[in-house]
Design an enzyme around this catalytic site. Sequence first.
Site, PDB file in Angstrom:
ATOM      1  N   SER A 148     -10.786  34.315  15.948  1.00 44.92           N
ATOM      2  CA  SER A 148     -10.799  33.585  17.212  1.00 44.92           C
ATOM      3  C   SER A 148     -11.455  34.436  18.305  1.00 44.92           C
ATOM      4  O   SER A 148     -12.625  34.788  18.179  1.00 44.92           O
ATOM      5  CB  SER A 148      -9.377  33.166  17.569  1.00 44.92           C
ATOM      6  OG  SER A 148      -9.364  32.180  18.567  1.00 44.92           O
TER       7      SER A 148
ATOM      8  N   ASP B  94     -10.157  22.210  12.758  1.00 46.42           N
ATOM      9  CA  ASP B  94      -9.826  23.145  13.838  1.00 46.42           C
ATOM     10  C   ASP B  94      -9.974  22.429  15.182  1.00 46.42           C
ATOM     11  O   ASP B  94     -11.071  22.028  15.566  1.00 46.42           O
ATOM     12  CB  ASP B  94     -10.766  24.353  13.774  1.00 46.42           C
ATOM     13  CG  ASP B  94     -10.317  25.492  14.684  1.00 46.42           C
ATOM     14  OD1 ASP B  94      -9.706  25.213  15.728  1.00 46.42           O
ATOM     15  OD2 ASP B  94     -10.593  26.659  14.345  1.00 46.42           O
TER      16      ASP B  94
ATOM     17  N   HIS C 204      -6.828  25.659  13.015  1.00 41.30           N
ATOM     18  CA  HIS C 204      -7.287  26.917  13.594  1.00 41.30           C
ATOM     19  C   HIS C 204      -6.701  28.114  12.850  1.00 41.30           C
ATOM     20  O   HIS C 204      -5.482  28.218  12.687  1.00 41.30           O
ATOM     21  CB  HIS C 204      -6.897  26.974  15.062  1.00 41.30           C
ATOM     22  CG  HIS C 204      -7.519  28.110  15.815  1.00 41.30           C
ATOM     23  ND1 HIS C 204      -8.887  28.294  15.878  1.00 41.30           N
ATOM     24  CD2 HIS C 204      -6.970  29.126  16.536  1.00 41.30           C
ATOM     25  CE1 HIS C 204      -9.155  29.362  16.604  1.00 41.30           C
ATOM     26  NE2 HIS C 204      -8.014  29.887  17.008  1.00 41.30           N
TER      27      HIS C 204
END
Length: 304
Positions: A176, A245, A274
Site C-alpha cells: 500500500s 480492492d 486490499h
Amino acid sequence: MMRLAQRSMPASARVGQGEVLQGNGRFISKWWLGVPTLAAFVYLWAILWFAAHQRDFQYTPGGNRVAPETVGLDGFAAVEIPTEDGERIVAWWAVPSLGGGVVLFLHGTPSTLPDTVWRLPDLTKSGLGVMAIDYRGYGGSTGTPSERGLRADARAAFDFIHAAAPESRIAVFGESLGTGIAVALAHERPVTGVLLNAPYASVLRLFELRGPPLPYRWLLIDRFDSEALIGGIAVPVMILHGTADENIPITEARRLYAAAREPKTMIEVEGAGHLAAWEGGAKAPALEALATWTAPNPEPPLAR
C-alpha cells in the site's frame, strides 16, 4: 336580489403592492446573483483547508513503541536507526543466516509494527532475514511523516542492514503506502528485487480518482509518483493485487506494471480485497521470488 357592492382598490394601495412585488423580485435576483459568489468562496475555502491539512489524509501517525516479543513474534529484536536528518526510527530486526538474504518490509498507511505480525513470520519461515520499520511519527519513531522523510527512513534502514549483514543481498517489499517508498528506494540503493502488494501508480492519481474535485496537481506536496520512477529500476519487479480492492483500484497496479521494465511479473487475484492477494494465492510465488532475488549466487533471469 341584493347586489354586493364592488369596491375598487385605491390607487395608493395598488402602487404599494407593486412595490412589494418588485422588491421581492430584486431580493430574489440579488440572492441568485450571490449563489456563485458563495460557491466560489466555499470552494476556495476547501482548497485552502486541504492545502493546510493534506498530510492528515495521507498518513496516520501515532501508536506506541512495542517490543516484538510482546506480540508473540519470535526471532526479532527491537533496534533504533538514526536517519540522515536527525530522526530515530524504530525497527524490528531478524538477523539473516550467514550470507543469507534480507527483506526490508515497508508497511501501509494505517499500520505500525505490531500490525505487521501477521506478515513477518511468512518471511522468516522462508529462511530470510527481515527488517520492518515504523516510519517517522509512527509507533516509537521520532519526527513527522512526509514523502521526503519516509524515503530517508527507508534509506537509513537499508544502510543499517548493509552494515549489519554486509554479505547479504537485500530485496524490498512494500505494501500500500509502502509501495511508493519501495520504488523510490530501488532508485536510491542497490536492492536486488522489488515486491509490491496493492500498489498505486501515484498518490496524486488516487486523490484525482477518489477525492472531491480539487486542483490536486497544484496542491499536493507528497505525490509518491511510482509510475514516473519504476521505469528506471533495473532489477526484477513483482506486483500483487486483488481485483476487488476498494482502496486502490487494480487499474492502478496495471498502469504501474505497464511502466515497469522487464523482468516483471503481475499476479492478479480474483475477488481479493486490499492487501489480500497475499493470502489469496500470491504468497508462494512472492516468497519464491524474494528467495531467488536474495540468494547468494542467484541464477540469471530467464530470457523472455
